[in-house]
Design a protein around this motif. Structure first.
Motif: not given
Length: 134
Positions: A20-42
């Motif tokens: 388990h991790f809690l990671v605080r990210l410097p962008r709003p959810m909408e900007k983070v989502w592509p890094a977690l849920a797209t081929e290019v982002g992952l």
């Protein structure tokens, strides 16, 4: 806001390991989502996704991890990938202040290939990727 890895825990239940991790990210959810849920982002911080059908029940194939299905999908909030041999990887985003996002991450797996240190390194790459430029 700068990103940070606030917390990391590791548990073992029988043959199952849970990180388990809690990671605080410097962008709003909408900007983070592509890094977690797209081929290019992952591919930019974790691993290439050879297949990623962005919907509940969609196929997913994560290079070096395994192939399976998307077992949870709530756009801009939750992406969960369950892959044969690689276990279950869950990304859950929440708002964190005005301009940030908190990522609650879980990885359940049965082999010894993964470690808390490997995920910390990946999250450091993710934070660096999302840091606002000058």
């Amino acid at each position: 806001m700068t990103g940070s890895i606030e917390q990391g825990t590791s548990q073992t239940h029988g043959n199952t390991h849970i990180l388990h991790f809690l990671v605080r990210l410097p962008r709003p959810m909408e900007k983070v989502w592509p890094a977690l849920a797209t081929e290019v982002g992952l591919a930019a911080w974790y691993t290439p996704a050879d297949v990623l059908e962005p919907r509940l029940g969609g196929a997913v194939a994560l290079r070096g991890v395994g192939a399976g299905r998307i077992t949870a999908w709530d756009v801009d909030r939750v992406a969960e990938y369950t892959v044969e041999g690689g276990g279950r990887v869950r990304f859950h985003l929440e708002r964190d202040g005005e301009d940030g996002a908190a990522l609650r991450f879980t990885h359940e797996f049965e082999d010894e290939r993964e470690s808390e240190q490997r995920w910390r390194a990946r999250f450091e790459r993710l934070i660096e990727l999302l840091e606002p430029g000058p």
